[in-house]
Design an enzyme around this catalytic site. Structure first.
Site, PDB file in Angstrom:
ATOM      1  N   GLY A 100       0.398  -1.288   0.122  1.00 33.05           N
ATOM      2  CA  GLY A 100       0.177   0.133   0.217  1.00 33.05           C
ATOM      3  C   GLY A 100       0.874   1.340   0.053  1.00 33.05           C
ATOM      4  N   LEU A 137      11.120  11.656 -12.479  1.00 33.25           N
ATOM      5  CA  LEU A 137      11.222  11.340 -14.433  1.00 33.25           C
ATOM      6  C   LEU A 137      11.684  10.676 -14.276  1.00 33.25           C
ATOM      7  CD1 LEU A 137      12.057  15.205 -14.842  1.00 33.25           C
ATOM      8  CD2 LEU A 137      10.007  14.173 -15.026  1.00 33.25           C
ATOM      9  N   GLY A 157      15.870  10.987 -13.454  1.00 33.37           N
ATOM     10  CA  GLY A 157      15.871  11.709 -12.586  1.00 33.37           C
ATOM     11  C   GLY A 157      14.759  12.454 -11.964  1.00 33.37           C
ATOM     12  N   ASP A 174      12.888  -4.758  -9.297  1.00 27.89           N
ATOM     13  CA  ASP A 174      11.687  -5.397  -9.502  1.00 27.89           C
ATOM     14  C   ASP A 174      11.464  -3.524  -9.332  1.00 27.89           C
ATOM     15  OD1 ASP A 174       9.051  -4.771  -9.115  1.00 27.89           O
ATOM     16  OD2 ASP A 174       8.923  -6.221  -6.753  1.00 27.89           O
ATOM     17  N   ASP A 215       7.069   5.068  -4.075  1.00 25.42           N
ATOM     18  CA  ASP A 215       7.268   5.341  -2.718  1.00 25.42           C
ATOM     19  C   ASP A 215       8.154   5.258  -1.561  1.00 25.42           C
ATOM     20  OD1 ASP A 215       4.200   4.565  -2.981  1.00 25.42           O
ATOM     21  OD2 ASP A 215       4.332   2.549  -3.017  1.00 25.42           O
TER      22      ASP A 215
END
Length: 307
Positions: free
Chosen positions: A40, A223, A227, A248, A254
């Site tokens: 989450g 981006l 960067g 991954d 996050d």
């Protein structure tokens, strides 16, 4: 000296499968691996900040079910404060179905928010004192919008700096934007919100200006491999990303936001905080999963020394 921070947001259990290629509609693909764990956007960001050394209070809502226990167990293992975790029997704990292409690291994600889409005004009001004691509030758009508007309003009225991560992207009222100290969209979210395709530094300046006109104080646009664009106090700059072999990319945003929060809570300026957050994100994409992929403070410091 680090200041207290609050992360308000979603918890879902990640159900992640890796596959040689992502299925097209109607196709069944044989996967090579399955993993279940805490996730989450809110929870990932809270764990990233906590492991990076921030004094975090995590606020989310769970169902009273097996998946809700996954959150409580993870927080206990990490020695995180669980006092502001709401629970309900009216809704199930949220889940995310994540498919990862093991060759390209691209992913497809379906999120069912469950309980964390049912946060009430009363529940938000009950954490007013926790917010008041914080230097920063970090939130996203994965819980119900009424709860996000309420928590931002409480923070703003009490002089707490609001960081808004605009994922998953949806329209944000100007009144809410006017209370945001720092906004952190990625390039896709920035384009959806502003109508400006962020394909150059000039375009990023224009997108930042769109946010400034609505009262946002500082703008960061991530981006990907290009960067991070930062605009603050009349100065804008592109800060390059670290080049690593990603396995991954789920949760990279996050990781970045959690790292940013941790660095700002220690009094780092926005430019140094972005470099710290980039390092945290670079470490996280070299591991599988979201919450379990977040690095420790020692690992981040070591990475910054060697890069």
């Amino acid at each position: 000296m680090k200041k207290k921070v609050t992360v308000f947001g979603s918890f879902v259990v990640d159900l992640m499968g890796r596959t040689p290629h992502l299925p097209v509609p109607g196709e069944t693909v044989k996967g090579s691996m399955f993993k279940m764990g805490p996730g989450g956007k809110g929870f990932n960001q809270g764990v990233a900040a906590h492991k990076a050394g921030a004094e975090v209070t995590m606020v989310t809502k769970l169902g009273k079910d097996t998946f809700g226990q996954v959150a409580l167990d993870a927080m206990k293992d990490l020695q995180m404060n669980t006092e502001c975790i709401f629970q309900t029997e009216e809704a199930e704990t949220g889940i995310a179905l994540i498919l990862v292409d093991e060759n390209t690291s691209q992913n497809e994600i379906l999120v069912v928010s469950g309980a964390c889409n049912t946060v009430t005004d009363e529940e938000v009001e009950s954490i007013t004192d926790v917010i008041k004691e914080s230097e920063y509030l970090l939130t996203q758009l994965e819980t119900n919008l009424s709860s996000i508007e309420k928590v931002i309003d409480i923070a703003y009225k009490n002089g707490v700096k609001v960081i808004l991560n605009t994922a998953p992207v949806q329209p944000i009222p100007d009144e809410v934007l006017s209370k945001v100290n720092l906004i952190t969209p990625n390039e896709v979210e920035a384009e959806i919100l502003t109508g400006i395709c962020v394909d150059s530094e000039k375009a990023a300046d224009q997108a930042a200006e769109w946010f400034f006109k609505r009262g946002v104080k500082n703008v960061i646009i991530t981006l990907g491999g290009r960067g991070v664009y930062v605009s603050s106090e009349g100065k804008s700059e592109m800060i390059p990303a670290y080049k690593v072999d990603a396995i991954d990319t789920t949760g990279a945003g996050d990781a970045f936001n959690g790292g940013l929060l941790a660095a700002l809570s220690e009094g780092k300026n926005i430019w140094d905080a972005v470099t710290f957050a980039n390092a945290l994100a670079a470490l996280s994409v070299q591991r599988l999963g979201t919450t379990p992929a977040m690095p420790s403070r020692e690992e981040i410091d070591q990475f910054l020394q060697t890069h």
